[in-house]
Design a protein around this motif. Sequence first.
Motif, PDB file in Angstrom:
ATOM      1  N   THR A 123       0.839  -1.196   0.000  1.00 18.36           N
ATOM      2  CA  THR A 123       0.000   0.000   0.000  1.00 18.36           C
ATOM      3  C   THR A 123       0.879   1.252   0.000  1.00 18.36           C
ATOM      4  N   VAL A 124       1.866   1.238   0.877  1.00 17.77           N
ATOM      5  CA  VAL A 124       2.737   2.410   1.011  1.00 17.77           C
ATOM      6  C   VAL A 124       3.522   2.657  -0.274  1.00 17.77           C
ATOM      7  N   ALA A 125       3.994   1.578  -0.894  1.00 24.85           N
ATOM      8  CA  ALA A 125       4.734   1.735  -2.146  1.00 24.85           C
ATOM      9  C   ALA A 125       3.848   2.412  -3.198  1.00 24.85           C
ATOM     10  N   GLN A 126       2.593   2.017  -3.226  1.00 23.20           N
ATOM     11  CA  GLN A 126       1.670   2.601  -4.204  1.00 23.20           C
ATOM     12  C   GLN A 126       1.442   4.087  -3.954  1.00 23.20           C
ATOM     13  N   VAL A 127       1.231   4.414  -2.693  1.00 22.65           N
ATOM     14  CA  VAL A 127       0.933   5.823  -2.404  1.00 22.65           C
ATOM     15  C   VAL A 127       2.184   6.682  -2.591  1.00 22.65           C
ATOM     16  N   MET A 128       3.340   6.106  -2.323  1.00 20.78           N
ATOM     17  CA  MET A 128       4.594   6.830  -2.582  1.00 20.78           C
ATOM     18  C   MET A 128       4.722   7.123  -4.087  1.00 20.78           C
ATOM     19  N   GLY A 129       4.339   6.139  -4.872  1.00 25.90           N
ATOM     20  CA  GLY A 129       4.357   6.331  -6.326  1.00 25.90           C
ATOM     21  C   GLY A 129       3.433   7.456  -6.746  1.00 25.90           C
ATOM     22  N   ALA A 130       2.269   7.514  -6.103  1.00 26.97           N
ATOM     23  CA  ALA A 130       1.316   8.577  -6.417  1.00 26.97           C
ATOM     24  C   ALA A 130       1.885   9.945  -6.033  1.00 26.97           C
ATOM     25  N   CYS A 131       2.541  10.008  -4.863  1.00 30.58           N
ATOM     26  CA  CYS A 131       3.147  11.276  -4.424  1.00 30.58           C
ATOM     27  C   CYS A 131       4.230  11.701  -5.416  1.00 30.58           C
ATOM     28  N   ALA A 132       5.016  10.730  -5.867  1.00 32.29           N
ATOM     29  CA  ALA A 132       6.081  11.025  -6.828  1.00 32.29           C
ATOM     30  C   ALA A 132       5.481  11.601  -8.104  1.00 32.29           C
ATOM     31  N   GLN A 133       4.407  10.963  -8.550  1.00 32.01           N
ATOM     32  CA  GLN A 133       3.752  11.363  -9.792  1.00 32.01           C
ATOM     33  C   GLN A 133       3.244  12.811  -9.736  1.00 32.01           C
ATOM     34  N   SER A 134       2.672  13.186  -8.600  1.00 36.80           N
ATOM     35  CA  SER A 134       2.080  14.525  -8.513  1.00 36.80           C
ATOM     36  C   SER A 134       3.013  15.522  -7.823  1.00 36.80           C
ATOM     37  N   ARG A 135       4.276  15.096  -7.628  1.00 39.05           N
ATOM     38  CA  ARG A 135       5.266  15.976  -6.974  1.00 39.05           C
ATOM     39  C   ARG A 135       4.738  16.486  -5.645  1.00 39.05           C
ATOM     40  N   ASP A 136       4.081  15.597  -4.913  1.00 41.09           N
ATOM     41  CA  ASP A 136       3.436  15.993  -3.668  1.00 41.09           C
ATOM     42  C   ASP A 136       4.362  15.655  -2.499  1.00 41.09           C
ATOM     43  N   LEU A 137       5.363  16.500  -2.286  1.00 37.80           N
ATOM     44  CA  LEU A 137       6.360  16.242  -1.244  1.00 37.80           C
ATOM     45  C   LEU A 137       5.710  16.218   0.132  1.00 37.80           C
ATOM     46  N   GLU A 138       4.747  17.094   0.335  1.00 36.62           N
ATOM     47  CA  GLU A 138       4.107  17.183   1.644  1.00 36.62           C
ATOM     48  C   GLU A 138       3.454  15.851   2.022  1.00 36.62           C
ATOM     49  N   SER A 139       2.664  15.293   1.097  1.00 37.80           N
ATOM     50  CA  SER A 139       2.025  14.005   1.383  1.00 37.80           C
ATOM     51  C   SER A 139       3.062  12.901   1.539  1.00 37.80           C
ATOM     52  N   GLY A 140       4.086  12.938   0.690  1.00 36.41           N
ATOM     53  CA  GLY A 140       5.133  11.921   0.765  1.00 36.41           C
ATOM     54  C   GLY A 140       5.794  11.929   2.131  1.00 36.41           C
ATOM     55  N   ARG A 141       6.120  13.118   2.608  1.00 34.46           N
ATOM     56  CA  ARG A 141       6.737  13.246   3.939  1.00 34.46           C
ATOM     57  C   ARG A 141       5.776  12.768   5.023  1.00 34.46           C
ATOM     58  N   TRP A 142       4.495  13.103   4.799  1.00 29.61           N
ATOM     59  CA  TRP A 142       3.498  12.716   5.791  1.00 29.61           C
ATOM     60  C   TRP A 142       3.399  11.197   5.893  1.00 29.61           C
ATOM     61  N   VAL A 143       3.392  10.519   4.750  1.00 28.22           N
ATOM     62  CA  VAL A 143       3.333   9.051   4.745  1.00 28.22           C
ATOM     63  C   VAL A 143       4.546   8.487   5.468  1.00 28.22           C
ATOM     64  N   HIS A 144       5.704   9.029   5.113  1.00 24.49           N
ATOM     65  CA  HIS A 144       6.949   8.571   5.741  1.00 24.49           C
ATOM     66  C   HIS A 144       6.892   8.771   7.263  1.00 24.49           C
ATOM     67  N   ALA A 145       6.454   9.958   7.676  1.00 26.00           N
ATOM     68  CA  ALA A 145       6.384  10.276   9.110  1.00 26.00           C
ATOM     69  C   ALA A 145       5.368   9.391   9.827  1.00 26.00           C
ATOM     70  N   THR A 146       4.246   9.110   9.146  1.00 28.14           N
ATOM     71  CA  THR A 146       3.217   8.261   9.754  1.00 28.14           C
ATOM     72  C   THR A 146       3.781   6.876  10.062  1.00 28.14           C
ATOM     73  N   LEU A 147       4.535   6.336   9.104  1.00 24.67           N
ATOM     74  CA  LEU A 147       5.123   5.013   9.323  1.00 24.67           C
ATOM     75  C   LEU A 147       6.089   5.042  10.499  1.00 24.67           C
ATOM     76  N   ARG A 148       6.883   6.112  10.557  1.00 25.05           N
ATOM     77  CA  ARG A 148       7.844   6.217  11.662  1.00 25.05           C
ATOM     78  C   ARG A 148       7.128   6.304  12.998  1.00 25.05           C
ATOM     79  N   ARG A 149       5.980   7.001  12.972  1.00 25.95           N
ATOM     80  CA  ARG A 149       5.195   7.100  14.196  1.00 25.95           C
ATOM     81  C   ARG A 149       4.740   5.707  14.632  1.00 25.95           C
TER      82      ARG A 149
END
Length: 525
Positions: free
Chosen positions: A160-186
């Motif tokens: 799931t995370v790999a897919q959403v990371m791909g979506a963030c990459a596609q739309s240049r959505d750094l904010e969401s990408g960071r958020w996903v990364h931070a959520t996992l770390r949490r």
Amino acid sequence: MAAARAAAAVDAYQHNTLIRAAADHRSLLLAFRAMLREGVAADHFTFPFALKALAQAHHRSPPPCAAAPATATTTLGCLHAQMVKSGHGANVYAASALVHAYVSRADAASARAVFDAARHRNVVTWTAMIAGHAAAGEAREAVALFREAVARGQEVNGITVAQVMGACAQSRDLESGRWVHATLRRWGVEPILLDVALATAVLHMYASCGGLDAAFEVFDKMPRRNEVSWNAMAEVCSRHGRQDKVLEVFPGMHSVGMKPDKVTWLSILRACTSKGAAGLGQGVHAYMEKTIGHRHVAVCTSLMDMYSKIGNARSALQIFQCLKRKDLMAWTSMIIGLAKHGHGKDAVQLFNQMQHGGVVPDHVAFVGVLTACSHAGMVDEARKYFDSMWNHYGIRPTIKHYGCMIDLFSRAGRLAEAEGMMQMMPIQPSVTMWGSMMNGCKVHGRADIAERVGRQVAELNPQFGAIYVIMSNIYAEIVLPSVQLLTLYVAWKERGTVEPANELYSGNGEQYRNTRYRSTKRELV
DNA sequence: TATTTTCCCC
């Protein structure tokens, strides 16, 4: 009774096996119909098998003509209907497989309808849907769905995370990408350490949204790397214009015992192309012939593109002719290559050949054929192709296609048609278009049209400063009576754009030229 | 006997 049930179960097992083995939608449909005909009820394995087989069949050989995928669509619709009818729609495995089947057919809307209506969903259903939005280019929806999953406390996994990371990459959505990364770390998970695929997805996300340094940082931290990780790195470097870094990937991979694959070669070839490194590119070509040969269409297309761009149309044509299975991009690359090297007529012929072979052109192919017509002066043919875009293929012309047409009309001196197209088209004319048209006026000595059109532009868009630059180009070439210049000066002064007009008015021809260069810098940068 | 993974040419 029990014996009959046991017999039916055996029958279902046998039919399921046949269904699972189906390699194309035709044999799948036959196997499924045989099951119905013999009165054997589908069980909870039947639909997951059937739908997966269908998705894979489509993945292996997508319909050659995008306009007529009727049979495959019917198969999917038939399975969907039977699934609902037989009550297996509530099975979460079947529902997930159905979502995925629609996604594999690039039909995210239907997939979403199934997803929304599903009685039960699990992590796979959510993942398939997020992947579906991402594949359809609906990155925002993919990210939104992931956020919804997290908000609901829905389980997600590395896929799931790999897919959403791909979506963030596609739309240049750094904010969401960071958020996903931070959520996992949490949650106590560091995705970079988890597995290679996920880490590579994170790497790609940071590379697309953040930049090279962020990507290098992830790459360095990764405990394990595979070919895909290296390829992601190579791809990123080539996109950021770091050709030197791309060329380091080859020895880098070699030192850890990995071999470049076709994706690596694509990046390396692109690096050679943009570097204009003809010698190196030819070396790469020779090496590739020895290792992977001429088997990959994409790599060959990239090679053709490289040869075209360094001015070697012959080598490009040779590779093209050797290709056994030519896809749309290969044809398009060759068409554009020929068009750019003054072989407009050959390019147009190639386009026709492509159509006869059943390959459906897309918007890029049309840019190619229109460019070819433009270079060959084939105005009426261009008009025909342009009209067929929407009429036969349902492709809406973009600014590029209009640009080609206006350039084409202008070059041919058919300025009324160029002007007509600019007035009719549903988009804002670009600087390039005005440039084409004004250039046409200049070449064909039509200062009258230039002046009328220029004035019109200035009136419609007073903020469109570039038109003054273009106009001064015209006046630099075609000397008009000073009274007309004065009129223009007054008009511009009223618009509050007197600066270029001042320079233009007070000078002679030589100074007009100077004005052009100075103005170009001021207005267009 | 089941569903979902990363990089990609015009």
